[in-house]
Design a protein around this motif. Structure first.
Motif, mmCIF file in Angstrom:
data_model
loop_
_atom_site.group_PDB
_atom_site.id
_atom_site.type_symbol
_atom_site.label_atom_id
_atom_site.label_comp_id
_atom_site.label_asym_id
_atom_site.label_seq_id
_atom_site.Cartn_x
_atom_site.Cartn_y
_atom_site.Cartn_z
ATOM 1 N N ARG A 1 25.095 60.026 30.963
ATOM 2 C CA ARG A 1 25.463 59.612 29.574
ATOM 3 C C ARG A 1 26.131 59.316 29.655
ATOM 4 N NH1 ARG A 1 26.607 61.995 25.571
ATOM 5 N NH2 ARG A 1 26.741 64.033 26.162
ATOM 6 N N ARG A 2 27.685 59.900 29.458
ATOM 7 C CA ARG A 2 28.907 59.670 29.554
ATOM 8 C C ARG A 2 29.597 58.830 29.709
ATOM 9 N NH1 ARG A 2 29.186 65.315 30.681
ATOM 10 N NH2 ARG A 2 30.420 65.711 32.044
ATOM 11 N N TYR A 3 28.925 58.029 30.872
ATOM 12 C CA TYR A 3 28.710 56.709 31.444
ATOM 13 C C TYR A 3 28.390 55.496 30.775
ATOM 14 C CZ TYR A 3 28.202 52.495 33.860
ATOM 15 O OH TYR A 3 28.198 51.053 34.395
ATOM 16 N N ARG A 4 27.181 55.848 30.141
ATOM 17 C CA ARG A 4 26.672 54.285 29.623
ATOM 18 C C ARG A 4 26.742 54.388 28.291
ATOM 19 N NH1 ARG A 4 21.743 55.441 25.697
ATOM 20 N NH2 ARG A 4 20.282 53.882 25.348
ATOM 21 N N ASP A 5 27.437 55.876 27.111
ATOM 22 C CA ASP A 5 28.414 55.465 26.232
ATOM 23 C C ASP A 5 29.211 54.514 26.052
ATOM 24 O OD1 ASP A 5 25.917 56.881 25.202
ATOM 25 O OD2 ASP A 5 26.610 59.255 25.165
ATOM 26 N N ALA A 6 29.966 55.232 27.028
ATOM 27 C CA ALA A 6 31.122 54.844 27.590
ATOM 28 C C ALA A 6 30.969 52.810 27.760
ATOM 29 C CB ALA A 6 32.191 55.020 28.354
ATOM 30 N N GLY B 1 31.835 47.584 24.557
ATOM 31 C CA GLY B 1 30.266 46.001 24.720
ATOM 32 C C GLY B 1 29.951 46.235 26.481
ATOM 33 N N GLY B 2 29.427 46.720 27.251
ATOM 34 C CA GLY B 2 29.140 46.377 28.149
ATOM 35 C C GLY B 2 27.490 46.240 28.490
ATOM 36 N N CYS B 3 27.069 46.574 29.052
ATOM 37 C CA CYS B 3 26.079 46.053 29.487
ATOM 38 C C CYS B 3 25.298 47.202 30.829
ATOM 39 C CB CYS B 3 25.006 44.805 30.057
ATOM 40 S SG CYS B 3 26.151 43.783 28.841
ATOM 41 N N PRO B 4 25.046 48.287 30.806
ATOM 42 C CA PRO B 4 24.885 49.013 31.304
ATOM 43 C C PRO B 4 23.018 49.264 31.237
ATOM 44 C CG PRO B 4 26.205 50.904 29.663
ATOM 45 C CD PRO B 4 25.556 49.279 29.472
ATOM 46 N N LEU B 5 22.773 50.120 32.501
ATOM 47 C CA LEU B 5 20.859 50.383 32.393
ATOM 48 C C LEU B 5 20.912 51.744 33.461
ATOM 49 C CD1 LEU B 5 18.097 49.623 32.325
ATOM 50 C CD2 LEU B 5 18.353 48.514 34.321
ATOM 51 N N LEU B 6 20.267 52.697 32.307
ATOM 52 C CA LEU B 6 19.880 54.243 33.021
ATOM 53 C C LEU B 6 18.724 54.159 32.526
ATOM 54 C CD1 LEU B 6 20.929 56.549 33.613
ATOM 55 C CD2 LEU B 6 20.905 57.276 32.048
ATOM 56 N N ALA B 7 17.785 54.722 34.006
ATOM 57 C CA ALA B 7 16.961 55.004 34.923
ATOM 58 C C ALA B 7 16.292 56.061 34.695
ATOM 59 C CB ALA B 7 15.560 53.150 34.391
ATOM 60 N N PHE C 1 13.062 45.635 35.434
ATOM 61 C CA PHE C 1 13.630 44.746 34.975
ATOM 62 C C PHE C 1 13.010 43.657 33.718
ATOM 63 C CE2 PHE C 1 12.093 39.666 34.465
ATOM 64 C CZ PHE C 1 12.871 39.435 35.304
ATOM 65 N N GLN C 2 12.460 44.609 33.083
ATOM 66 C CA GLN C 2 12.263 44.857 30.847
ATOM 67 C C GLN C 2 13.465 45.321 30.467
ATOM 68 O OE1 GLN C 2 8.559 45.430 28.980
ATOM 69 N NE2 GLN C 2 8.231 45.958 31.420
ATOM 70 N N HIS C 3 14.022 46.165 31.210
ATOM 71 C CA HIS C 3 15.333 45.792 30.272
ATOM 72 C C HIS C 3 16.299 45.673 30.910
ATOM 73 C CE1 HIS C 3 13.409 50.363 28.343
ATOM 74 N NE2 HIS C 3 12.778 49.920 29.300
ATOM 75 N N GLN C 4 16.285 44.961 32.120
ATOM 76 C CA GLN C 4 17.210 44.553 32.935
ATOM 77 C C GLN C 4 17.923 43.332 31.509
ATOM 78 O OE1 GLN C 4 17.467 44.008 37.146
ATOM 79 N NE2 GLN C 4 16.719 45.679 37.707
ATOM 80 N N GLY C 5 16.480 42.532 31.408
ATOM 81 C CA GLY C 5 16.699 41.633 31.025
ATOM 82 C C GLY C 5 17.071 41.483 29.816
ATOM 83 N N PHE D 1 19.264 58.627 25.697
ATOM 84 C CA PHE D 1 20.194 59.635 26.834
ATOM 85 C C PHE D 1 19.685 58.552 27.764
ATOM 86 C CE2 PHE D 1 19.661 60.487 30.768
ATOM 87 C CZ PHE D 1 20.728 61.289 31.466
ATOM 88 N N ALA D 2 18.702 57.375 27.969
ATOM 89 C CA ALA D 2 18.600 56.426 29.097
ATOM 90 C C ALA D 2 17.995 55.300 28.155
ATOM 91 C CB ALA D 2 17.543 57.280 29.630
#
Length: 378
Positions: free
Chosen positions: A167-172, A177-183, A362-366, A217-218
């Motif tokens: 979660r901290r990685y995703r928040d950071a 301004g990045g585009c991470p994806l956590l599933a 893929f939906q979330h990646q897009g 969170f995700a």
């Protein structure tokens, strides 16, 4: 780069042949620095014992170093977590682990198609625990209730530290301004573990008055045949049935997906048997509450929003609404799956279902990869 220690891999099939019946105390073939690397993705394995503590702190340390490197290099990643369930473990030949590796390959394929110039790195995290305790085709079913109790202990243990790291990685990355994806994916008792850790953030998201709000969170929580009492989902179901304007738009990708097989007899028989006494001592204010006692989420008809079949008309799978969708555009899906997609208490071993999981990612990646911030490959 994560490193993998292959010690013990060749001993697994031989050990199974010798040990037709017996106790499986842990996964002795997975010692020390546990991670794997391939050309398409990286795979880290973190194991927990019956009390919810790390088997090897070095496994978590290796993962933490990898995540820290992603942050230092301003690198966006597609992180997919899989928590296995009953009668599984971190054995390299385990069907859950092999199926998860295939899902990661599908996710990598979709990412290359979406961002051919700068595909995000794919990081898979396999959460192992003592879901299998007996090597026996019949007696292993007697471990259902004992493993359920062990899963509850794992849910309250060190796995929360692992989820907090992600979660901290995703928040950071999002703050930069990045585009991470956590599933996060959980199967069987693994679904119970995932939901126990993330239910608060899911309820907060469902009740948010801001349609533009995102999960805390995700990006996606996927449960497969979760051994989880349906009453745990009632707070979200109640929120989604409130009258008024839909909380989220029609283009909102699913945030929570629960997939249950039609022929999942452990959830339909073993789970209710274990909760029979508890049901007699509880009082309910509605017929729906009474129906939810001792039953899993997927076995409550009013909850269901979609049907999943496959293969259909040359396609790997077919997903259709049931008419019970709680609200237009709701990102909470309760899916009933046919046996050609998810067979019995199975996890992600069938190719049609693996493709379905890849399509969800893929939906979330897009959605996430077209943000304003930079993203780069590892």
């Amino acid at each position: 780069m994560l490193q993998y220690s292959p010690a013990g891999q060749g001993q697994i099939s031989e050990r199974r042949r010798r040990l037709l019946i017996g106790n499986c105390p842990r996964q002795p073939d997975r010692r020390g620095f546990v991670a794997d690397a391939s050309g398409d993705y990286e795979l880290a394995i973190v194991e927990f014992d019956d009390q919810g503590c790390y088997y090897e702190r070095a496994q978590m340390a290796a993962l933490a170093d990898q995540v820290a490197r992603l942050v230092r290099q301003d690198t966006d990643a597609v992180i997919v977590v899989f928590v296995h369930g009953w009668n599984h473990n971190a054995d390299p030949l385990d069907a859950g682990l092999l199926g998860f590796r295939h899902v990661l390959s599908i996710a990598a394929r979709h990412e290359r198609q979406l961002n051919p110039a700068r595909p995000r790195s794919i990081l898979g995290i396999f959460v192992g625990w003592r879901g299998r305790t007996l090597f026996h085709p019949v007696l292993e079913y007697l471990t259902f209730w004992g493993r359920q109790a062990a899963g509850r202990r794992v849910a309250g243990g060190s796995v929360r530290e692992l989820f907090g790291l992600l979660r901290r990685y995703r928040d950071a990355r999002r703050a930069a301004g990045g585009c991470p994806l956590l599933a996060v994916i959980g199967h069987s008792f693994g679904g119970m573990i995932v939901y126990s850790v993330l239910s608060q953030s899911l309820i907060e998201y469902a009740s948010s008055p801001d349609p533009q709000d995102s999960p805390r969170f995700a990006d996606l929580v996927l449960l497969i045949n979760p051994v989880l009492e349906a009453t745990r989902y009632l707070p979200i179901y109640d929120i989604l049935r409130r009258p008024g304007v839909p909380l989220h738009g029609h283009d909102t990708p699913p945030v929570f997906v629960c997939v249950s097989a039609r022929n999942d007899w452990p959830d339909r028989i073993l789970f209710p048997l274990g909760h029979a006494a508890a049901r007699m001592m509880q009082r309910c204010r509605s017929r729906l509450e009474r129906r939810c006692l001792g039953r899993t989420i997927g076995n409550i008809r009013p909850f269901r929003t979609h049907r999943l079949r496959g293969p259909v008309d040359g396609e790997m799978f077919s997903l259709t609404p049931t008419g019970n969708a709680n609200r237009p555009g709701t990102p909470f899906w309760i899916v009933r799956a046919g046996s050609h997609v998810v067979d019995g208490h199975d996890g992600i071993s069938h190719e049609p279902f693996q493709e379905f999981v890849g399509s969800l990612l893929f939906q979330h990646q897009g959605r996430t990869s077209h943000g304003t911030g930079p993203h780069s490959a590892a």
